[in-house]
Structures are given as C-alpha cells and as structure tokens.
Design an enzyme around this catalytic site. Structure first.
Site, PDB file in Angstrom:
ATOM      1  N   HIS A  72       2.022   6.328  -6.029  1.00 19.68           N
ATOM      2  CA  HIS A  72       1.061   5.855  -6.792  1.00 19.68           C
ATOM      3  C   HIS A  72       1.053   5.678  -8.158  1.00 19.68           C
ATOM      4  O   HIS A  72       0.356   4.942  -8.913  1.00 19.68           O
ATOM      5  CB  HIS A  72      -0.331   6.415  -6.380  1.00 19.68           C
ATOM      6  CG  HIS A  72      -1.061   6.397  -5.095  1.00 19.68           C
ATOM      7  ND1 HIS A  72      -1.270   5.237  -4.338  1.00 19.68           N
ATOM      8  CD2 HIS A  72      -1.205   7.527  -4.176  1.00 19.68           C
ATOM      9  CE1 HIS A  72      -1.724   5.676  -3.183  1.00 19.68           C
ATOM     10  NE2 HIS A  72      -1.591   6.751  -3.093  1.00 19.68           N
ATOM     11  N   ASP A  75       3.098   5.459   4.321  1.00 13.99           N
ATOM     12  CA  ASP A  75       2.070   6.274   3.946  1.00 13.99           C
ATOM     13  C   ASP A  75       0.607   5.532   4.287  1.00 13.99           C
ATOM     14  O   ASP A  75       0.778   4.437   4.206  1.00 13.99           O
ATOM     15  CB  ASP A  75       2.104   6.655   2.468  1.00 13.99           C
ATOM     16  CG  ASP A  75       1.122   7.553   2.042  1.00 13.99           C
ATOM     17  OD1 ASP A  75       1.282   8.792   1.809  1.00 13.99           O
ATOM     18  OD2 ASP A  75      -0.162   7.149   1.913  1.00 13.99           O
ATOM     19  N   HIS A 107      -1.761   5.119   2.500  1.00 13.99           N
ATOM     20  CA  HIS A 107      -2.483   4.409   1.296  1.00 13.99           C
ATOM     21  C   HIS A 107      -1.262   3.552   0.828  1.00 13.99           C
ATOM     22  O   HIS A 107      -0.084   3.897   1.019  1.00 13.99           O
ATOM     23  CB  HIS A 107      -2.877   5.440   0.322  1.00 13.99           C
ATOM     24  CG  HIS A 107      -3.464   6.579   0.753  1.00 13.99           C
ATOM     25  ND1 HIS A 107      -3.230   7.815   1.263  1.00 13.99           N
ATOM     26  CD2 HIS A 107      -4.971   6.537   0.818  1.00 13.99           C
ATOM     27  CE1 HIS A 107      -4.220   8.619   1.540  1.00 13.99           C
ATOM     28  NE2 HIS A 107      -5.363   7.702   1.314  1.00 13.99           N
ATOM     29  N   ASP A 109      -0.070  10.720   6.199  1.00 11.79           N
ATOM     30  CA  ASP A 109      -1.538  10.839   6.091  1.00 11.79           C
ATOM     31  C   ASP A 109      -2.279   9.708   7.298  1.00 11.79           C
ATOM     32  O   ASP A 109      -3.449   9.666   7.394  1.00 11.79           O
ATOM     33  CB  ASP A 109      -1.994  10.775   4.880  1.00 11.79           C
ATOM     34  CG  ASP A 109      -1.311   9.908   3.903  1.00 11.79           C
ATOM     35  OD1 ASP A 109      -0.716   9.184   4.402  1.00 11.79           O
ATOM     36  OD2 ASP A 109      -1.596   9.974   2.808  1.00 11.79           O
TER      37      ASP A 109
HETATM   38 ZN   LIG Z   1      -1.174   8.485   1.074  1.00 16.94          ZN
END
Ligand SMILES: [Zn+2]
Length: 324
Positions: A112, A147, A149, A234
């Site tokens: 991120h 991931d 996200h 995740d």
């Molecule tokens: Zn994540």
C-alpha cells in the site's frame, strides 16, 4: 520484531514467527539471510526523498500514529529499511544460485505504500523497491499480488512501465478502494496492469480458475526474468480483516501453478498481509510446498459464492491485451 504497532494492532510481531514456523515446517532446506538496512538511494527509486526524510525524523522523534491504521516507533525506521533491503538482497543471492525460491518474511508489509505516503500498515513498498532494483539491471519483472487488498502503491509505481507486469486479485469494495478492472495501465504500460476484483465470500474455486485461465497465460506471455509474489494471506477464511474463503491449500495450488511457468531460482515471495496466526503458518507452508514440490498434493477447492460473472468480466478485459 521491534516494529511495535501498538496493543491490539493486527499487524504485529507474532506474524513473523508464524510465517517462519510455516516455512521451517514446509519440509524444504532453508537458508537464512539477514539484510543490512537499505541505503536511501534504494528507497528513492520508488519513494519521494522528502517522504523518506520525514519518516526518518518521525521515527527518530519516537513515532506515533501516521494515520488511523498505520503506526511507527523509533525501531520502525530500521525495520522498514531492512524490510525494503531484503528483496534486493535475496534476488542478488538467488542470481548467484543460492536457492530455488526466495521468501521475504519481513514486516512492515509494503504494497500500500505510495511514492510519498505510508498507509495500510505499510511504510516502504518492499516489492516495488525490489522490482525497481531488478529493472535497473535490465530485467523484466512480473508481480502477482494475491493479498486480499489491492496493492495501490505497487500499481501506481509501474503504471506506465511495459517492463513491469502487475496482476492483482483482491476483494472489491474494501480498503484501499482502488483496483478497478478498468485500471489497465497507460501509455507504453497499457495492458501491463491487470486487476481482478472479486466479491465477498469468494473461495478457492474462483482463485484457481483465475490463476489457470488468466494469470498463468498472461505471465507466460510476458516472459519475465523475475516473478515477485505479493503474498498476503488475508484472503484466508479465518482472517479477521476481510471476507474471502480461501484455505491454505488454495495458496499451495496457486504457487504450484506459477512455479510451473518460471525457471527455478527466479521467484521471490513477499509477505504482505494476513492476520490470523494459524492461517499464516499453514498458508506460508503451503506456498513453499506448492512452489517446490513437483508432486504437491492438490486439495479440493472450497466453493465460495458463484463468481462466473466476475471471471467473465475479467476475461473480457484481460483478453483485450493477452491471448487467453
Ligand atoms: Zn491485505
């Protein structure tokens, strides 16, 4: 282990212990490498020098909350420098024939972090810094991000670069809100940024089909010198932060698929998210086993919700740029 994010924070030191347990239990012969802190010049291939300087000062002053999710203490500076240096150090060792697979089991995570901003538990973008290091050597780099996200920082780092392929499968509508199917790169990098968003409750069936029908053909045609995996866990059914239904065997399956299309010694797995310790341990072990064991036993996939429509939409977009 000294990057302390505060009591109750999901991105915590015990995650590293869980992942290392998983790697050690994978049955592979493991060689450890402990990287020196990254020189500033390595960080500024991706990050704004003024951001790097500001983060150093923030940590030196004792740290605190950077935003609602992201925190640092004094020791976070050195942790972040070592996490950013680890990928290049592993790649350099592997280029000399050190191993069949690299695993960067480091925190803070990275995907991120943007050019000028820490966010989403990430300080420096470890996988992007590594890709920039490899690009500077003239290599073509594919990054597969599983991931849960979207890796907004990684996408932005190489959005117009035709020599870095970024492919992300992620849950739509959750943090950080980026990662639309229509974000396909621009200019010379058109078609080299591919997002495959999926709805909540998606399980292994979709991920396995997406890997076989989309990711494997695209990465094969791209013919990367290096394949980097932004490996968050995740998306696991037991993860407390997101809503997918993957199991450890799904990560092993995806790793096995990718390993079949690249040369040994040209791939590095980067720990990103994943906040259930048992899931982290099992999924990290499955990733290594799936990658390295030619006879990796395939677990039956979880079903999850029906996602044919999402796969068809993604196939339409990816098929504009690649043979499927
Ligand atoms: Zn994540």
């Amino acid at each position: 282990m000294h990057h302390d994010t505060g009591i109750g924070h999901p991105e915590r030191p015990a995650r590293i212990e869980a992942v290392v347990r998983g790697i050690m239990n994978s049955g592979s012969l493991v060689d450890h490498l402990s990287p020196e802190p990254a020189p500033i010049e390595l960080l500024t291939t991706i990050h704004d020098p003024s951001y790097v300087g500001a983060l150093e000062q923030f940590c030196a002053a004792g740290g605190g909350a950077i935003d609602a999710d992201t925190a640092a203490v004094s020791a976070s500076w050195e942790a972040a420098l070592r996490a950013a240096a680890a990928g290049p150090a592993v790649c350099d060792a592997m280029a000399a024939g050190a191993a069949d697979l690299g695993y960067v089991a480091m925190r803070p995570p990275g995907h991120h972090a943007t050019h000028n901003r820490a966010m989403g538990f990430c300080l420096f973008n470890n996988v992007a810094v590594t890709a920039a290091h490899l690009r500077a050597q003239g290599s073509r780099v594919a990054i597969v991000d599983w991931d849960v996200h979207h890796g907004n920082g990684t996408q932005a780092s190489f959005y117009s670069d035709p020599d870095v392929l970024y492919v992300s499968i992620h849950q739509q509508g959750i943090y950080p809100g980026t990662g639309s199917l229509e974000d396909v790169g621009k200019d010379a990098g058109l078609g080299h940024n591919l997002n495959i968003p999926v709805p909540a409750r998606t399980g292994g069936t979709f991920y396995r089909r997406a890997m076989e029908d989309l990711v494997v053909p695209v990465v094969s045609q791209f013919e990367p010198d290096w394949l980097l995996i932004s490996s968050g866990y995740d998306g696991h059914a037991d993860d407390p932060l997101a809503g997918l239904e993957l199991l450890a065997g799904d990560y092993g399956y995806m790793a096995h698929q990718l390993a079949s299309i690249v040369a040994p010694g040209s791939s590095v797995v980067f720990l990103e998210g994943g906040y259930d310790l048992d899931a982290l341990e099992a999924a990290a072990a499955a990733t290594v086993q799936g990658w390295l064991d030619p006879d990796y036993p395939i677990d039956p996939a979880t079903a999850g919700v029906s996602t044919d429509w999402y796969l068809e939409r993604a196939t339409d977009v990816v098929g504009r740029f690649w043979r499927l």
